[in-house]
Structures are given as C-alpha cells and as structure tokens.
Design a protein around this motif. Sequence first.
Motif, PDB file in Angstrom:
ATOM      1  N   ILE A   1       0.712  -1.054  -0.052  1.00  0.00           N
ATOM      2  CA  ILE A   1      -0.124   0.053  -0.037  1.00  0.00           C
ATOM      3  C   ILE A   1       1.072   1.310  -0.289  1.00  0.00           C
ATOM      4  O   ILE A   1       0.652   2.108  -0.643  1.00  0.00           O
TER       5      ILE A   1
ATOM      6  N   LEU B   1       2.327   1.961  -3.268  1.00  0.00           N
ATOM      7  CA  LEU B   1       1.322   2.322  -4.209  1.00  0.00           C
ATOM      8  C   LEU B   1       1.042   3.627  -4.241  1.00  0.00           C
ATOM      9  O   LEU B   1       1.149   4.346  -5.016  1.00  0.00           O
TER      10      LEU B   1
ATOM     11  N   LEU C   1      -6.566   4.361  -1.273  1.00  0.00           N
ATOM     12  CA  LEU C   1      -5.536   3.772  -0.807  1.00  0.00           C
ATOM     13  C   LEU C   1      -5.325   4.266   0.737  1.00  0.00           C
ATOM     14  O   LEU C   1      -4.831   3.473   1.745  1.00  0.00           O
TER      15      LEU C   1
ATOM     16  N   TYR D   1      -7.408  -6.876   1.279  1.00  0.00           N
ATOM     17  CA  TYR D   1      -8.037  -7.392   0.017  1.00  0.00           C
ATOM     18  C   TYR D   1      -9.140  -6.438  -0.642  1.00  0.00           C
ATOM     19  O   TYR D   1      -9.091  -6.415  -1.880  1.00  0.00           O
TER      20      TYR D   1
ATOM     21  N   THR E   1      -9.406  -3.328  -0.370  1.00  0.00           N
ATOM     22  CA  THR E   1      -8.644  -1.999  -0.605  1.00  0.00           C
ATOM     23  C   THR E   1      -8.013  -2.460  -1.982  1.00  0.00           C
ATOM     24  O   THR E   1      -7.899  -1.512  -3.014  1.00  0.00           O
ATOM     25  N   LEU E   2      -7.329  -3.254  -2.222  1.00  0.00           N
ATOM     26  CA  LEU E   2      -6.542  -3.559  -3.444  1.00  0.00           C
ATOM     27  C   LEU E   2      -7.503  -3.881  -4.648  1.00  0.00           C
ATOM     28  O   LEU E   2      -7.244  -3.499  -5.625  1.00  0.00           O
TER      29      LEU E   2
ATOM     30  N   TYR F   1      -9.052  -0.711  -5.517  1.00  0.00           N
ATOM     31  CA  TYR F   1      -8.183  -0.142  -6.424  1.00  0.00           C
ATOM     32  C   TYR F   1      -7.849  -0.714  -8.099  1.00  0.00           C
ATOM     33  O   TYR F   1      -7.972   0.235  -8.667  1.00  0.00           O
TER      34      TYR F   1
ATOM     35  N   TYR G   1       0.058  -7.437  -9.595  1.00  0.00           N
ATOM     36  CA  TYR G   1      -0.614  -7.779  -8.439  1.00  0.00           C
ATOM     37  C   TYR G   1      -1.268  -9.006  -8.375  1.00  0.00           C
ATOM     38  O   TYR G   1      -1.753  -9.298  -7.169  1.00  0.00           O
TER      39      TYR G   1
ATOM     40  N   GLN H   1       0.029 -11.318  -5.292  1.00  0.00           N
ATOM     41  CA  GLN H   1      -0.303 -10.955  -3.950  1.00  0.00           C
ATOM     42  C   GLN H   1      -1.861 -11.185  -3.755  1.00  0.00           C
ATOM     43  O   GLN H   1      -2.253 -11.577  -2.749  1.00  0.00           O
ATOM     44  N   MET H   2      -2.775 -10.812  -4.673  1.00  0.00           N
ATOM     45  CA  MET H   2      -4.108 -11.025  -4.642  1.00  0.00           C
ATOM     46  C   MET H   2      -4.550 -12.519  -4.383  1.00  0.00           C
ATOM     47  O   MET H   2      -5.183 -13.039  -3.673  1.00  0.00           O
TER      48      MET H   2
END
Lengths: 207, 163
Positions: A36, A39, A94, A112, A114-115, A118, A186, A189-190
């Motif tokens: 975060i 980003l 973010l 999760y 938030t991403l 985004y 990403y 990460q996801m």
Amino acid sequence: MELEELKHIWKQGEPFQPKGEAELASMLRGTSQSIITKLKRSVWFELLFTIGAGIALFVYALTLPSGALKWTSLSILLLLVVYSFYFIKKLILLIRFDTATTDIKSNLEKLYLTLSSYLKFYKRSYTILYPVYFCLGLLFGALERGTAEFLEALGQTKTIVYLIFVAALFFFCSTWLTTWYLKKLYGNQMDKLRDVLYELKQDLPAA
Amino acid sequence: LANEEEKRFITLINENQGLIHKVCIMYEHDYDARNDLFQEIVLQLWRSFSSFRGEAKITTWMYRIALNTAISGLRKHTRNVKTEDLREVHFNISEHYYADEHEEDFQRLQWAIRQLTEVERAMIMMALEEVPYDEIAETIGITQNNVRVRMNRIREKLRKFMG
C-alpha cells in the motif's frame, strides 16, 4: 511429539544478534516497503508529475496563436485535469487502508478489499479512457486532413468499416494489455491474500 | 534520539526485539530478507505506536502488527521454501555451524514449521512462546475453539514432518 517438548526445543533456538538503539532509531527514518505504501508513493509521484506537466502545458498553450496546435494542447490539458482527479481518487482509495492494528483476519480482509477496489477502479478508468484516446486520435486526424475532407471520407462505407475494425482492435488490445499488466503486478499478491483468507474463514469441526 | 516518544518506543523495541526476530525467522529464509522484514515491522510498529492505548498487552499488540506485516507482505524470493529438503537443512548445519544436538533439533523444528501455511506458522509460533489461546484467537481473529482444533492439527503435522 507434544507441545511441551516442542517448546523446549524452541527455547534452545537460534540466538540472534540484538540490534543497538542507534540502529533501531535509524530504522524509523527508513521507507516502508509495504504494497500500500509503495502504491501511495507511485500515485503521489504520478499526481505531482501530471500537475507539473499540466502547468507547463498551460503556460505553453497561452503563448500559442489560435490554431490546431493550441487546440491540441488544450485537449491534452483537459486530459491531464481528468488524470489528476483519477490519481486523487486512487489516493483516497489507498489512504483508507491504515497501519495494520486490527487482528490478522480483519486486516487481510481490509487489505484485499482495498486492493480489489483499487484494481477495479484502475481497470474501469482505463476502459473509459481508451475510447477517449481513440476519439482524440480521430479529432487529430480531422485537424490534419482538414475537416471537410475528413467528413467526406467518414461518409464512405469503406472508412466506416475500417474505423470500426480499428476501434474494436484498439479496445480489445488495450483491455487485454491492462488486464495482463494488473495481473502481472498484483496477481500473486491477490492470489496469496485470497488463499490465506480462505484458510482463515474455514470453520473447522473439532477433531 | 528526537523526542521522548521515540525514546520510549526504542526502549520498548529493545526489550522485545526477540519477538520480532522470531517472526522474521519464521517468515523469511535468508539474512537480507529477514533484515528487511525486521525493519518493516519496526516501521509499522512505530506508525501505530501513538495510537496504542494499552487496551491489549504490549506483546499482543506487537504480535498483531509483526504477524500482519509478515503475512500481508509478498515474499521477495521466488523459491518455494516448501521444496527445501530436510537434507539441505542438515547440510547447512554441518557446513556453517558446529551444531550440537539442541541446535540440530531446533533446525529440524524450524524446517518443519516452514512446511506449514503462513497462518499455521503464526499460531504455532505464539503457542511456542507461551501465548495463551485466548490471545492467539484475538491476534488471529478466530474463535478460541477454532484455535484449539487448529493447534491439534498443527501438532499432528509437525509430528509427521519431524518423524
């Protein structure tokens, strides 16, 4: 092997080299490497760059006499204004995620979400922006060839078919590219967050 | 040191740095990555230090942030630690240390813990550090009953891995 036995082994564990107070203090001046924060840093950079470029372009456009170049500069300037709002919205998304002070499950759920929002916003905004780019391309084509000649060409079936084909190809390629790019950046990460959350949400029956 | 709050924070970290080191050992494989994770945890602790009001025990607060940082971060190395062979661990021991029996047991335990999922690693680490089940449940965000069931499974897995 019982827990007590494992605790005994654990306590005999690897000794660590303690860090001194000065080293600990210097760590507080470092930059965070969390996803975060990274980003946020890159969005701030993009926003400042866009504002800087916008101001420079505006000053340049003021010195131009009325004509194609001036209108082109102003249309790019308009895009930069749209981009600035886009970056601000990304930052707002973010900033909602603060430092991880909640329990692990809630924190990962929040990260999760938030991403995901985004990335959804990123994808949606590019889906809107690509047709804008396409229309700008058409506009520049019209300016280049002369409006009358351009409109005449636009009335021909051949040109219409050609434009529809190019628009479809442009839209398909750009959407594919955005999806691929986001997955590359990403995706891991996801996937990892999804797996950990799945594990945490499993309500295990007593053995 | 800049101010009183920073002094208090540094003292706190200094007193409890063993906890952070152990989290780093659990989640990172090599020396540099462990140092990076250590720094990241210290930074995250520092960022939330001003909002810590003492509702939870200081160690619970530290575990929560340290484990959140370790689990939510993406490991830099691409090598899957699960593919690491126990023989490789033994090789490393004999290569780099004059390992006594305790050290060898600890390395075997560490290897076995690395075969667990990241959530399981967090739970066993806290259990080994004598953190009570209600605090483990609070840190992870699951029920105490769930902690008990999971701990039984983790023990089974470790027993299998350690032979």
